[in-house]
Design a protein around this motif. Structure first.
Motif, PDB file in Angstrom:
ATOM      1  N   ASP A 212      76.744 111.234  15.767  1.00 15.38           N
ATOM      2  CA  ASP A 212      77.479 110.333  14.882  1.00 15.38           C
ATOM      3  C   ASP A 212      78.663 111.156  14.371  1.00 15.38           C
ATOM      4  N   TYR A 213      79.853 110.848  14.877  1.00 16.32           N
ATOM      5  CA  TYR A 213      81.046 111.661  14.619  1.00 16.32           C
ATOM      6  C   TYR A 213      82.001 110.909  13.708  1.00 16.32           C
ATOM      7  N   GLN A 214      82.431 111.548  12.634  1.00 14.75           N
ATOM      8  CA  GLN A 214      83.450 111.013  11.744  1.00 14.75           C
ATOM      9  C   GLN A 214      84.730 111.822  11.949  1.00 14.75           C
ATOM     10  N   PRO A 215      85.742 111.263  12.622  1.00 17.35           N
ATOM     11  CA  PRO A 215      86.929 112.043  12.969  1.00 17.35           C
ATOM     12  C   PRO A 215      87.708 112.578  11.775  1.00 17.35           C
ATOM     13  N   GLU A 216      87.675 111.892  10.633  1.00 18.63           N
ATOM     14  CA  GLU A 216      88.419 112.333   9.449  1.00 18.63           C
ATOM     15  C   GLU A 216      89.863 112.667   9.831  1.00 18.63           C
TER      16      GLU A 216
ATOM     17  N   ILE B  83      70.563 121.841  16.586  1.00 19.38           N
ATOM     18  CA  ILE B  83      71.732 121.771  15.702  1.00 19.38           C
ATOM     19  C   ILE B  83      71.773 120.368  15.113  1.00 19.38           C
ATOM     20  N   GLU B  84      71.942 120.279  13.799  1.00 19.40           N
ATOM     21  CA  GLU B  84      71.967 118.974  13.122  1.00 19.40           C
ATOM     22  C   GLU B  84      73.350 118.549  12.671  1.00 19.40           C
ATOM     23  N   SER B  85      74.247 119.508  12.435  1.00 18.12           N
ATOM     24  CA  SER B  85      75.544 119.107  11.900  1.00 18.12           C
ATOM     25  C   SER B  85      76.633 120.079  12.323  1.00 18.12           C
ATOM     26  N   LEU B  86      77.844 119.548  12.392  1.00 14.04           N
ATOM     27  CA  LEU B  86      79.044 120.326  12.679  1.00 14.04           C
ATOM     28  C   LEU B  86      80.130 119.860  11.728  1.00 14.04           C
ATOM     29  N   ARG B  87      80.877 120.817  11.169  1.00 12.86           N
ATOM     30  CA  ARG B  87      81.963 120.482  10.255  1.00 12.86           C
ATOM     31  C   ARG B  87      83.186 121.300  10.614  1.00 12.86           C
ATOM     32  N   LEU B  88      84.335 120.659  10.669  1.00 11.99           N
ATOM     33  CA  LEU B  88      85.602 121.319  10.970  1.00 11.99           C
ATOM     34  C   LEU B  88      86.521 121.237   9.755  1.00 11.99           C
TER      35      LEU B  88
ATOM     36  N   ALA C 245      89.622 118.409   5.637  1.00 14.12           N
ATOM     37  CA  ALA C 245      88.577 117.932   6.543  1.00 14.12           C
ATOM     38  C   ALA C 245      89.202 117.446   7.845  1.00 14.12           C
ATOM     39  N   LEU C 246      88.708 117.939   8.955  1.00  8.42           N
ATOM     40  CA  LEU C 246      89.176 117.528  10.276  1.00  8.42           C
ATOM     41  C   LEU C 246      88.139 116.701  11.024  1.00  8.42           C
TER      42      LEU C 246
ATOM     43  N   PHE D  19      81.439 120.896  22.627  1.00  7.43           N
ATOM     44  CA  PHE D  19      82.199 119.739  22.182  1.00  7.43           C
ATOM     45  C   PHE D  19      83.684 119.985  22.395  1.00  7.43           C
ATOM     46  N   THR D  20      84.356 118.978  22.932  1.00 10.63           N
ATOM     47  CA  THR D  20      85.809 118.984  23.017  1.00 10.63           C
ATOM     48  C   THR D  20      86.323 117.865  22.120  1.00 10.63           C
ATOM     49  N   LEU D  21      87.211 118.220  21.201  1.00  9.83           N
ATOM     50  CA  LEU D  21      87.773 117.279  20.242  1.00  9.83           C
ATOM     51  C   LEU D  21      89.289 117.374  20.284  1.00  9.83           C
ATOM     52  N   LEU D  22      89.949 116.357  19.806  1.00  6.02           N
ATOM     53  CA  LEU D  22      91.406 116.347  19.739  1.00  6.02           C
ATOM     54  C   LEU D  22      91.846 116.278  18.281  1.00  6.02           C
ATOM     55  N   LEU D  23      92.724 117.187  17.909  1.00  9.96           N
ATOM     56  CA  LEU D  23      93.270 117.255  16.556  1.00  9.96           C
ATOM     57  C   LEU D  23      94.745 116.856  16.603  1.00  9.96           C
ATOM     58  N   PRO D  24      95.346 116.584  15.447  1.00  8.47           N
ATOM     59  CA  PRO D  24      96.751 116.170  15.435  1.00  8.47           C
ATOM     60  C   PRO D  24      97.664 117.254  16.008  1.00  8.47           C
ATOM     61  N   PRO D  25      98.829 116.862  16.548  1.00  6.74           N
ATOM     62  CA  PRO D  25      99.784 117.850  17.036  1.00  6.74           C
ATOM     63  C   PRO D  25     100.321 118.698  15.901  1.00  6.74           C
ATOM     64  N   GLY D  26     100.728 119.910  16.244  1.00  7.82           N
ATOM     65  CA  GLY D  26     101.291 120.807  15.237  1.00  7.82           C
ATOM     66  C   GLY D  26     100.264 121.590  14.466  1.00  7.82           C
TER      67      GLY D  26
END
Length: 254
Positions: free
Chosen positions: A96-100, A196-201, A208-209, A224-231
């Motif tokens: 269950d992923y919350q992109p924030e 593993i139960e949780s991951l936080r970036l 929060a990311l 896990f591969t995730l995409l973050l905003p440019p810059g």
């Protein structure tokens, strides 16, 4: 994650979905478990089977212990949650992923215990769940066989070792992180559930990311591969916690 924790997660997801009193549309995949999962995961929130949610995965499972799935929901506005569901798995919810502050995209590897629909459930800010997926063939046993590290006996020496990196690009910043962990499901004789139960970036300024709840149906040594905003050049702080109370921290940079 234990069965009790899985049920608590399901209840939390249902509470976070506003009840609209709308009937869930008929499942285009004809899954015998969809109505049950929709009831306890989504409550009475409106549901759309939506091609805007792109779920990429192989047609046939070559290795039921390590099955790659990518969910791309960037075409939808204001995504709040991404849930990966395997209808017929004993542990049906993988994440269950919350992109924030991140983009609405996640790639991971899961376990499959039999032929099953694999779906992404994507919640947008208007309270609608957007659903996509398809049936996947699997030989079985992905959740009921011991992980490789248990067979080799070296898991304790490498527990929590984390690797990762950022790849800044013009339109996005790609992040990949892996951690050594057996991700025991509790369905193997004499091996208790342990995952593993949780991951936080968090970004360099503490913003929060992304936050993710993780279940034992994610593959051993989660990646896990995730995409973050440019810059976003980094660094990014990664915090993970497992079901035995251990925590693992790392810093990712280009």
């Amino acid at each position: 994650m234990t069965r009790r924790a899985s049920l608590l997660l399901a209840a939390l997801l249902a509470l976070c979905s506003p009840g609209q009193g709308q009937a869930t549309p008929a499942d285009p995949l004809g899954s015998p478990m969809w109505a049950n999962h929709a009831a306890w995961l989504l409550g009475k929130a409106p549901v759309r089977f939506d091609p805007a949610v792109i779920v990429t995965m192989p047609d046939v499972t070559e290795n039921q212990h390590v099955f790659p799935v990518t969910v791309d929901a960037r075409a939808l506005p204001k995504v709040q949650r991404i849930v990966v569901l395997m209808d017929l798995n004993p542990l049906p919810v993988a994440i269950d992923y919350q992109p924030e502050g991140a983009l609405a995209y996640v790639s991971l590897r899961i376990k499959l215990d039999q032929r099953t629909p694999v779906r992404a459930l994507v919640l947008t800010a208007d309270g609608i769940w957007h659903v996509a997926g398809r049936w996947v063939d699997a030989a079985g046993g992905g959740c009921s066989a011991p992980p490789v590290s248990r067979v080799k006996g070296d898991w304790a020496q490498h527990l929590g070792e984390m690797r990762g990196r950022l790849w800044p690009q013009a339109d996005q910043t790609r992040l990949r992180v892996t951690v050594r962990h057996p991700m025991d499901t509790g369905y193997v004789d004499n091996i208790a559930a342990y995952n593993i139960e949780s991951l936080r970036l968090r970004g360099a300024a503490g913003q929060a990311l992304g936050t993710m709840t993780i279940n034992g149906s994610v593959s051993e040594d989660p990646a896990f591969t995730l995409l973050l905003p440019p810059g976003l050049g980094g660094p990014v702080q990664v915090h993970m916690a497992d079901s035995n109370g251990r925590t693992f921290d790392g810093t990712l940079a280009p």
